[in-house]
Enzyme design. Structure first.
Site, short mmCIF file in Angstrom:
data_model
loop_
_atom_site.label_atom_id
_atom_site.label_comp_id
_atom_site.label_asym_id
_atom_site.label_seq_id
_atom_site.Cartn_x
_atom_site.Cartn_y
_atom_site.Cartn_z
N GLY A 182 0.82 -1.21 0.00
CA GLY A 182 0.00 0.00 0.00
C GLY A 182 0.86 1.25 0.00
N CYS A 183 0.22 2.39 -0.22
CA CYS A 183 0.95 3.65 -0.34
C CYS A 183 1.52 4.10 1.01
CB CYS A 183 0.06 4.72 -0.97
SG CYS A 183 -1.57 4.89 -0.23
#
Lengths: 346, 346, 346, 346
Positions: D152-153
């Site tokens: 994920g970011c």
């Protein structure tokens, strides 16, 4: 073309057209950046000022005298107006080709230039020689030019939008209107209050309605296309975004013409002008960081007013990208070498 | 006027014109907010949805049936198009005066309305009675009206900008151009992809060039001022800011006139129209949150094209503020009651 | 209180705290603006520089010497650091009360002030007398003060967020963290490159991590509340918006406490501190243009770390609004006089 | 590596990670885009939805069944959570390698995944096989993986920032804090009210303080690096920009260490992690559109709290760029193939 390498110098690389040139040239397959000058920042690493260049550009800013610009194949001037005209002569005499991203060589009428730019021109004879370099208009002259006047940002968007109409002779030349909107980077990287974030964000305004320096440049280009002088009202606006110009152009049709076909034919084969499908509304972000001009042409409610929508990234097709496109032409490279970036969206 | 209190109801308060009405009415010295309805959010505190209202508005959204709207002095419709026309009849019959912030009563030609809004009109007879309520045009009719059609945002900015020229009969009525730019709140508080921050920020585009619903509304108002039909090209654009409309208007002069004097005289005594000094460029932020329209008039390079710059806050003078101004007129209050806010700058 | 009128002067009104003071005072029921000084802009109408004030403020900037400040009841200094300390003595001696929106009187330890502000203090004896004026902490002292040190923007948001925890003695005083984010107007209306729209928009960064002038001010206030020195890490960030501060505060609980009840009780009766319901996430826009601080308190996953979210408008509760709140206290007016604006949302 | 061409399919290309994958793959020297699926938009040209791709991508969206994904070398899932887990099995069995940009394969503890993502996992056995693909951590496993869980970011920015400290065993593992700020594109291209421009612009807020899905993902990665479970407080915020994450990380030192040297050594040789000089403040725009993570490490005032600043472009290193980096590793290409873009600044 593989193997060919162009030795490049940049004068004045601390502004937005400078860093944009660096971004593009760092990715260019056939250019070698030799020097970038800045009196004020000499000795500082370029990537210290522009951290996006860390890992891509190792150069430091250097003193102009020590930069060895006369050994470059081409020198870009990313300087304020009035600098290139001082230094071009010596470089040209040394066999260096010049691309000026400022306005020094754009206006053929030197008196008019002096009126608008409020200074005496230092080398009018190079104005006469210089090529006003909109590749979609005079590609062949650009190939051979020693001195390139790289067009302004508004002039690029407005001329590319109007040209098909004027060349076709189908509109009233006495009532042209260009309502243009620019992102704030168009004002440059200058410490001025009116372009602070807290001033220019969440705000919209016109400026320069009584007169703007890009007016004579646009009028000159339109006159060339039309074969006679034109009457143009040009109203620039500041819009709260970083990059992008949107020109909304109005003209009165004087004869019937298939506008969509006219535009598609005019720009067929052009790598950097995209005529969008009928009914489109080009967005500035669709060219963010890319060298394209996207154009749509409308005739609202079938009336006689043509509405042309023309968008560019003011720092790319409106400045550094077009400068690289011109360099490519000058040195016989593929016209799109180093200019294949896809626009950043969102 | 002290002591007078107007009982107010709002239908559909979950959009931007709704919250803006609440902001203004919460500060209004002579209004008492009785009910605000929302079928979907009934039971939720208004200040839960709009936290800026915490401490200012204690109401909850209520079911329309239970809201007691028929006991209000005035009901504002801050609803999508097509709602007010369904409910106005019963309220008017109950003696309630109506201000519709949507478009249901704006267009006198019902067939044209049905064409543009793509639905059948539910009560054409109230269209005939309704007053199109631009106070600077028909203040006296507004005072007596039972049904108010509150003008649209673009129409307010464009009409106020063009009116002096049209009333003076000094421009070519067949070649009017309105190039208008709106902040994103003009599209409403709707869950639509194209107005997401990641889409609409740092971007500029035209839209609706082939046709926009505000065109017939503007044309109707301009025709009224001119005494005949006019030909108007209207191009709206979306600009990355929250609030604000900037209309740039173009017209061809047909006789000589002192433009600055014309505008100053036309709007002398108007509390909410500010004719700026000659040479000015009004900014949208100069009216952010305020009910003013600021106007400048130019004649670039002494040519025959008049350029008018007109700015409003689309949610205030373009919607809720003008609605409150109309309410003030309808109930004999000071026209600027509750509308003395200074624009928020920066 | 009706009828009372406070004669007000402002020194240095060309920055953002100056225009914000003007916005608030123009709407204040009991203040009369007598003079606003600016050496540089003397003679220019205030409303020419700040067009939102057109129709609200008729004053021109005047030379300090000619401004008659000594005849005012109160003088606000909206000047850079180091100005008020030069001029306060004479005004105080003339019976004028002083509110300094800059930092000259905020730090009681003059040596520390001189270290952080890199200049010699011109009147240490007024530092000793001055009241650090956070009304929620020392309202009674403010009422009687001759010299008010109006708190900084970050210090206001951070102190109001931490105070209940420190006063209750329930957190580890050696491990406090304040991660704060400010809109760009916090940097002032200064012509500096790094706060240009093209630099600061669509960007986020920390700054001043090694040390920031607001650190000693915050630490002084927290120590006062805790009764001993505290250890605080303070990291400010620049966020691409015009107004607003969001402070995210972290502390380690040392004993069990009902956090929501603690905060609600601490700020019960405070007009300008809004403790939001448990589970809330205050938004900066919910206080845009308003004098409120909105606070939420969390204990993620029931662990020992308290997370406090505190938002203000840096120009209102963080500067001009709090200054007016202090003026109200000093002159026995209602504390919220002229400060009833609803935040502008959207 | 010249000559090798990877056949690529994309499932679900209408969101921001989809268009970003297309932007990067369109410029990739060794990939051939075979199909991009969207049930909803099947038949529409990709470049019609994303006009930046005009001239770069000729594909239309196709029905998943007709897309021939089983003939691709690699299929990227740019889909909502819960889609890849339904379709991965069949593709893997057909010999296709999978890169899931969503969360389906990120959490090794399936029960925990089901708790946070509120659905039953469709193929737990592939979770066991899948490689959590942060190249700077487990490059060798990625090369051989059949199923890639692309991080994920937030987890990318936070893990890269914390890893050197945890691997060195020099901080208190019970008091880690990650205060993270994301641009609005991180919320996806979804028609939701809270991410409208008029809501999210000129505003700042925290969200998900009680709990966020990226918490267990980050905690899992940190535990792996530390060799034991850690205690982490994670507070995400929404900041008004399109792209970019800025993580501000706090940890308490438990032994003395040269932090700058530690970070430089840890990331020596990493193409996409840039440890900036001591004292730096990385800006999100310095990685806008680029696959870099830039990191600075501070120890304010010589105290025991380490402050790490870590920035990425959430759509590039935080999603599509890292996915391409992983593809490069999986197929033996240069790790930076197609990822040499210079960040767009300004």
């Amino acid at each position: 073309m593989t193997g060919k390498t162009i030795k490049v110098g940049i004068v004045g690389g601390t502004g937005y057209t400078g860093v944009e040139l660096l971004r593009l040239l760092a990715q260019h397959p056939h250019s070698e950046l030799r020097a970038i000058t800045s009196r004020k920042e000499a000795g500082m690493a370029v990537a210290e000022m522009f951290p996006n260049l860390r890992g891509h550009v190792d150069l430091k800013f250097s003193e102009p005298a020590a930069a060895g610009l006369d050994k470059c194949d081409v020198v870009f001037f990313a300087t304020p107006n009035g600098v290139a005209m001082q230094e071009a002569r010596a470089l040209v005499d040394a066999g260096v080709r010049i691309v000026d991203l400022a306005a020094d060589f754009r206006i053929r009428d030197v008196a008019m230039w002096e009126h608008w730019y409020k200074m005496k021109h230092a080398c009018p004879e190079l104005v006469a020689e210089a090529v006003y370099a909109l590749p979609e208009v005079n590609r062949e002259q650009i190939r051979k030019a020693r001195v390139i006047a790289n067009p302004g940002c508004y002039p690029t968007a407005v001329q590319l939008g109007f040209l098909p109409l004027l060349e076709a002779g189908c509109v009233d030349l006495d009532h042209l209107i260009a309502d243009a909107k620019s992102g704030v980077s168009g004002a440059g990287r200058k410490a001025e209050t009116h372009i602070l974030h807290a001033e220019a964000s969440d705000n919209f305004k016109a400026y320069g309605v009584p007169g703007h320096r890009h007016h004579p440049e646009i009028a000159q280009g339109l006159a060339r296309a039309a074969g006679r002088d034109v009457s143009l009202v040009f109203v620039p606006h500041l819009t709260p975004m970083i990059r992008g110009i949107h020109a909304t152009l109005y003209a009165q049709l004087t004869k019937q013409v298939d506008l969509q076909a006219l535009y598609e034919k005019r720009y067929a084969g052009e790598a950097f002008v995209d005529v969008m499908p009928a009914g489109s509304h080009p967005e500035t972000r669709s060219v963010r960081g890319a060298n394209h001009c996207r154009i749509a042409v409308h005739r609202p409610q079938g009336g006689n007013t043509v509405v042309v929508l023309s968008v560019i990234d003011n720092l790319v097709k409106g400045a550094a990208g077009q400068a690289v496109q011109n360099m490519n032409l000058m040195f016989g490279l593929d016209e799109d070498a180093g200019l294949k970036q896809v626009a950043l969206l969102p």
